[in-house]
Design an enzyme around this catalytic site. Structure first.
Site, mmCIF file in Angstrom:
data_model
loop_
_atom_site.group_PDB
_atom_site.id
_atom_site.type_symbol
_atom_site.label_atom_id
_atom_site.label_comp_id
_atom_site.label_asym_id
_atom_site.label_seq_id
_atom_site.Cartn_x
_atom_site.Cartn_y
_atom_site.Cartn_z
ATOM 1 N N PHE A 107 0.831 -0.982 0.205
ATOM 2 C CA PHE A 107 0.114 0.165 0.199
ATOM 3 C C PHE A 107 1.297 0.972 -0.210
ATOM 4 O O PHE A 107 1.831 1.744 0.915
ATOM 5 C CB PHE A 107 -0.590 -0.010 0.950
ATOM 6 C CG PHE A 107 -2.106 1.023 1.225
ATOM 7 C CD1 PHE A 107 -3.025 0.084 0.633
ATOM 8 C CD2 PHE A 107 -1.899 2.489 1.763
ATOM 9 C CE1 PHE A 107 -4.571 1.367 0.833
ATOM 10 C CE2 PHE A 107 -3.038 3.524 1.569
ATOM 11 C CZ PHE A 107 -4.190 3.176 1.020
ATOM 12 N N ASP A 121 1.824 -5.643 7.937
ATOM 13 C CA ASP A 121 0.841 -4.853 8.420
ATOM 14 C C ASP A 121 -0.894 -6.181 7.582
ATOM 15 O O ASP A 121 -1.028 -6.084 6.677
ATOM 16 C CB ASP A 121 0.590 -3.804 6.941
ATOM 17 C CG ASP A 121 -0.679 -2.606 7.037
ATOM 18 O OD1 ASP A 121 -1.974 -3.501 7.076
ATOM 19 O OD2 ASP A 121 -0.038 -2.011 6.340
ATOM 20 N N LYS A 178 -11.796 -1.239 8.545
ATOM 21 C CA LYS A 178 -11.918 -2.349 7.341
ATOM 22 C C LYS A 178 -12.906 -3.529 8.006
ATOM 23 O O LYS A 178 -14.009 -3.195 8.133
ATOM 24 C CB LYS A 178 -10.936 -2.068 6.575
ATOM 25 C CG LYS A 178 -10.394 -1.744 5.716
ATOM 26 C CD LYS A 178 -8.589 -1.472 5.234
ATOM 27 C CE LYS A 178 -7.883 -0.444 4.979
ATOM 28 N NZ LYS A 178 -6.173 -0.457 4.246
ATOM 29 N N ARG A 213 -12.671 -3.674 -6.708
ATOM 30 C CA ARG A 213 -12.511 -4.121 -6.308
ATOM 31 C C ARG A 213 -13.865 -4.949 -4.842
ATOM 32 O O ARG A 213 -14.775 -4.410 -4.919
ATOM 33 C CB ARG A 213 -11.984 -3.789 -4.880
ATOM 34 C CG ARG A 213 -9.988 -3.936 -4.893
ATOM 35 C CD ARG A 213 -9.344 -3.091 -4.197
ATOM 36 N NE ARG A 213 -9.722 -2.287 -3.338
ATOM 37 C CZ ARG A 213 -9.368 -1.743 -1.625
ATOM 38 N NH1 ARG A 213 -8.319 -2.172 -1.417
ATOM 39 N NH2 ARG A 213 -9.885 -1.080 -1.341
HETATM 40 C C1 PLP Z 1 -6.068 1.058 4.495
HETATM 41 C C2 PLP Z 1 -4.635 0.654 4.228
HETATM 42 C C3 PLP Z 1 -4.070 1.406 4.985
HETATM 43 C C4 PLP Z 1 -4.403 2.959 5.389
HETATM 44 O O1 PLP Z 1 -3.699 3.736 6.412
HETATM 45 P P1 PLP Z 1 -4.404 4.376 8.099
HETATM 46 O O2 PLP Z 1 -3.035 5.177 7.716
HETATM 47 O O3 PLP Z 1 -4.981 4.539 8.220
HETATM 48 O O4 PLP Z 1 -4.723 5.745 6.259
HETATM 49 C C5 PLP Z 1 -2.409 1.912 5.205
HETATM 50 N N1 PLP Z 1 -2.408 -0.314 4.828
HETATM 51 C C6 PLP Z 1 -2.840 -0.591 3.925
HETATM 52 C C7 PLP Z 1 -2.076 -2.493 3.284
HETATM 53 C C8 PLP Z 1 -3.955 -0.963 3.769
HETATM 54 O O5 PLP Z 1 -4.427 -1.578 3.568
#
Ligand code: PLP
Length: 426
Positions: A141, A211, A237, A385
């Site tokens: 991400f 993560d 989520k 998705r």
């Molecule tokens: C959704 C997501 C985020 C979002 O991070 P925020 O700091 O909460 O905005 C980060 N990493 C991954 C892998 C995600 O899927």
């Protein structure tokens, strides 16, 4: 065809003569079907975006009302003690632990995933100061890569190494301090083998930082069985914590006493209300805290975690795989355009809780679906998705969504100007 609840997981989704009625029967036999009532879902809508923002659990709505009107409105400042607001990050972390295969004192809920990642990357680099490399994957991400890059810029002798995910094992060299990876890929839902990567990292003397944003509540997570060191993830989520719900952070017990994070605020102090000028970190996971916790957001997440009480996680996985297999099967059967192709692994064993499909006009296709009350999302450049959250989705929803998707791509009904206008959030 379906005689009892055990029929659900063994149902043959590849049956060529599967009907919509079969799906309705599956829903009746589904041991998780009663969980749907725990959510406030708009009538007539099929919600396939639980991997971006989970729906509102009924108990979160009532808890938020209570915390706002009683605890804040009437209790005022006293509620830090009387409603135990002060320990909410620890208490909610403990409620999350069973979903992640962790001990209650290994998790806190605080800040955002991005901020927690920053804290843990720096903490990881301090564990073994002679190691200078953060290793991550190029499909991670973007925020994860941005934050790691920010750390690299802050610490001149640290460097960030970004490799394709399928090269991660060979990239774990002796100079790597921490391997920072997503467990489930946010676009394709591909599951990375966390146990193998951990083993490989430890063999080379590196730590792992997973993560779990797309894992928690979707696929089995066994942080301690994997022997993972550190982890972060989102609360909004599959955990249904609400928009902007605080994130979580995991530090394995064995790392907690030397653990030093960089944002040393008063809430991570051993005795914040002694108001000492000198920073003394709290014992255990509490030292990962920074500032005053967002009590309203925490209340939403805490109640949402209680929705999981009594839910068998193995059943979640089984149903998730079944929903996914059915969706793929129906779309492949009905969609007659080569423009649409599966972006997720075809083997359900290797994919998490959502499905991704490529389509060159994926944005417009998704907007056309949303106009028909079927909500998924779009990730540039061309991926749609579809989240298949087993707590509240039915087999018949999958049937109806697959039928609508196939119809839209076959008839090109996405090809209208109103479906091509880009919003800020896709
Ligand atoms: C959704 C997501 C985020 C979002 O991070 P925020 O700091 O909460 O905005 C980060 N990493 C991954 C892998 C995600 O899927």
């Amino acid at each position: 065809m379906i005689s009892d609840s055990t029929a659900m997981p063994t149902f043959d989704y590849s049956l060529p003569n599967l009907t919509r009625d079969d799906c309705l029967q599956l829903d009746q036999a589904d041991p998780l079907s009663s969980c749907r009532e725990r959510f406030l879902l708009p009538e007539g809508l099929i919600y396939l975006d639980g991997m971006s923002l989970g729906p509102l659990p009924k108990r979160s709505a009532s808890s938020l009302r209570n915390v706002t009107e009683r605890q804040w409105g009437e209790g005022l400042i006293r509620s830090w003690n009387t409603a135990d607001w002060i320990d909410a990050p620890i208490r909610v972390g403990a409620k999350l632990a069973p979903l992640l295969g962790a001990e209650p004192d290994e998790l806190i809920v605080a800040d955002s995933t991005s901020v927690n990642l920053f804290k843990l990357l720096i903490a990881a680099l301090r564990v073994c100061p002679e190691r200078k490399v953060i290793l991550t994957t190029d499909d991670n991400f973007p925020t994860n890569v941005h934050v790691a890059d920010g750390v690299q810029q802050l610490l001149p002798d640290v460097s960030l190494r970004v490799v394709p995910a399928d090269q991660i094992d060979s990239a774990i060299a002796e100079d790597v301090a921490v391997v920072a990876m997503s467990h489930v890929d946010y676009k394709t839902a591909r599951i990375n083998d966390a146990e193998r990567i951990t083993r490989q990292a430890h063999r080379q003397g590196a730590l792992v930082l997973f993560d779990l944003s797309h894992s928690a509540g979707a696929v089995p997570v066994e942080l301690n069985a994997w022997q993972a060191d550190l982890a972060v993830g989102c609360g909004y989520k599959y955990l249904n914590g609400g928009p902007g719900a605080p994130a979580y952070l995991f530090v394995a017990r064995r790392h907690q006493s030397p653990f030093r994070q960089p944002i040393t605020g008063w809430m991570g102090h051993a005795e914040p209300f002694q108001f000492e000028v000198e920073y003394r970190p709290a014992e255990g996971i509490r030292r990962a805290l920074t500032g005053t916790p967002p009590i309203l957001s925490l209340a939403g997440l805490e109640a949402a975690l209680e929705v999981w009480w009594g839910v068998e996680l193995a059943m979640i996985r089984k149903k998730s795989r079944a929903l996914g297999s059915l969706f793929v099967r129906l779309v492949e059967q009905w969609a007659s355009t080569p423009e649409l192709s599966l972006g997720s692994p075809s083997d359900p064993e290797h994919r998490g809780g959502h499905l991704s499909f490529h389509h060159p006009e994926g944005y417009a296709v998704m907007q056309a679906l949303i106009a028909r009350g079927i909500i998924g999302d779009f990730r540039a450049p061309d991926q749609m998705r579809f989240g298949l959250a087993p707590l509240y989705l039915r087999f018949v929803d999958v049937w109806d969504a697959a039928a609508a998707l196939a119809e839209i791509v076959n008839e090109r009904s996405w090809d209208q100007p109103q479906f091509k206008r880009r919003e800020k959030v896709t």
